[in-house]
Design a protein around this motif. Sequence first.
Motif, PDB file in Angstrom:
ATOM      1  N   HIS A 130       0.782  -1.276   0.001  1.00 49.98           N
ATOM      2  CA  HIS A 130      -0.174  -0.105  -0.097  1.00 49.98           C
ATOM      3  C   HIS A 130       0.814   1.277   0.061  1.00 49.98           C
ATOM      4  CE1 HIS A 130      -2.861  -2.881   2.097  1.00 49.98           C
ATOM      5  NE2 HIS A 130      -3.424  -2.590   0.901  1.00 49.98           N
ATOM      6  N   TYR A 133      -1.446   7.786  -0.639  1.00 47.46           N
ATOM      7  CA  TYR A 133      -2.548   8.012  -1.735  1.00 47.46           C
ATOM      8  C   TYR A 133      -1.923   8.744  -2.910  1.00 47.46           C
ATOM      9  CZ  TYR A 133      -3.161  12.803  -0.541  1.00 47.46           C
ATOM     10  OH  TYR A 133      -3.046  14.352  -0.614  1.00 47.46           O
ATOM     11  N   SER A 137      -0.543   3.407  -7.525  1.00 45.77           N
ATOM     12  CA  SER A 137      -0.873   2.271  -6.620  1.00 45.77           C
ATOM     13  C   SER A 137      -0.932   0.751  -7.316  1.00 45.77           C
ATOM     14  CB  SER A 137      -2.313   2.327  -6.220  1.00 45.77           C
ATOM     15  OG  SER A 137      -2.903   0.944  -5.774  1.00 45.77           O
ATOM     16  N   ALA A 159      -3.666  -6.865  -0.154  1.00 39.50           N
ATOM     17  CA  ALA A 159      -3.916  -5.690  -0.811  1.00 39.50           C
ATOM     18  C   ALA A 159      -5.400  -5.144  -0.408  1.00 39.50           C
ATOM     19  CB  ALA A 159      -3.823  -5.776  -2.294  1.00 39.50           C
ATOM     20  N   HIS A 160      -5.422  -3.735  -0.100  1.00 48.98           N
ATOM     21  CA  HIS A 160      -6.847  -3.202  -0.003  1.00 48.98           C
ATOM     22  C   HIS A 160      -7.689  -3.310  -1.063  1.00 48.98           C
ATOM     23  CE1 HIS A 160      -9.863  -0.988   1.727  1.00 48.98           C
ATOM     24  NE2 HIS A 160      -9.477   0.363   1.992  1.00 48.98           N
ATOM     25  N   MET A 163      -9.594   0.273  -1.826  1.00 50.61           N
ATOM     26  CA  MET A 163      -8.932   1.444  -1.813  1.00 50.61           C
ATOM     27  C   MET A 163      -9.435   2.470  -2.786  1.00 50.61           C
ATOM     28  SD  MET A 163      -4.873   2.211  -1.190  1.00 50.61           S
ATOM     29  CE  MET A 163      -4.246   1.517  -2.808  1.00 50.61           C
TER      30      MET A 163
END
Length: 294
Positions: A130, A133, A137, A159-160, A163
């Motif tokens: 991660h 932002y 990504s 992994a999110h 996101m």
Amino acid sequence: MAAVQTEVSLSPQPWQRPLYIYGGLACNSLMADFWSDRTPLHDAAYQGRLLQLRSLIVQGFHVDTLTMDRVSPLHEACLGGHYACAKFLLDNGANVETVSTDGATPLFNSCSSGSAACVRLMLQHRASIHTPYQLPSPIHEAAKKGHRECLEVLLSYGAHIDMELPVVGTPLYSACTARAADCVEVLLHSAADVRIGCGQDSPLHAAVRGGGANVVELLLDFGADECCRNAEGKTPLALSSPNSAVRVALQKKGPCSLSQLCRLCIRRSLGKSRLHRAYGLFLPHSMKDFLLYQ
């Protein structure tokens, strides 16, 4: 603390300039005037020439030699999808977390090239899955490029999945925008939230704009709301072209059946972290398969 300067002697070829280390950061001071400062080490890594890579390291090239854009040989090996070269560089101390000036990491480049082997290798060497932002990504890149195997590896490492980033939205939104049906399917089966896209724009809006009728059908099957409105107050149907395959897919869906509503309710109640436990429920196998879209 004053920077420590160490000069590494290299052979006198034109491309082999004195390499300096400032506080652990490798840079090539004599290449600063060149717009293109890639070394033979970078080229060998990108082309997958392992023997040449070994030879250059023996000659004295620093494994983390950076270009002006902070691109490392490991970046190049991953962008070329060359597992053996990437592993050799890592085994010789390459930094798995080096970030280029445009925010790319070796893991990001692995996702961009579609090399699941390189993705797994970077994660095994503890690459950050991660990123902040504002940086590119890895999971969004894999989803956007349609690299299903890379996406599956990232998800297996935690992994999110939902996101949401400015402009690009969630991985599902990125995959829908790119009409990457395989990645959309992986994300939906892994319990990506079909309602979260980019701001008020849903993944279904993105799929309609992209013209992917098969993606639209997938989203609707996993509970996408064809009546949701974006920031402009438009529904997915309003964005579709008359007589298009996307419009036909939207119009033929109709109201959800009771069994579909129950499936969606159970899946959302289990949540992403417990969805795999559906196999352990005291239900007939046919019902478990239905619940998990098998």
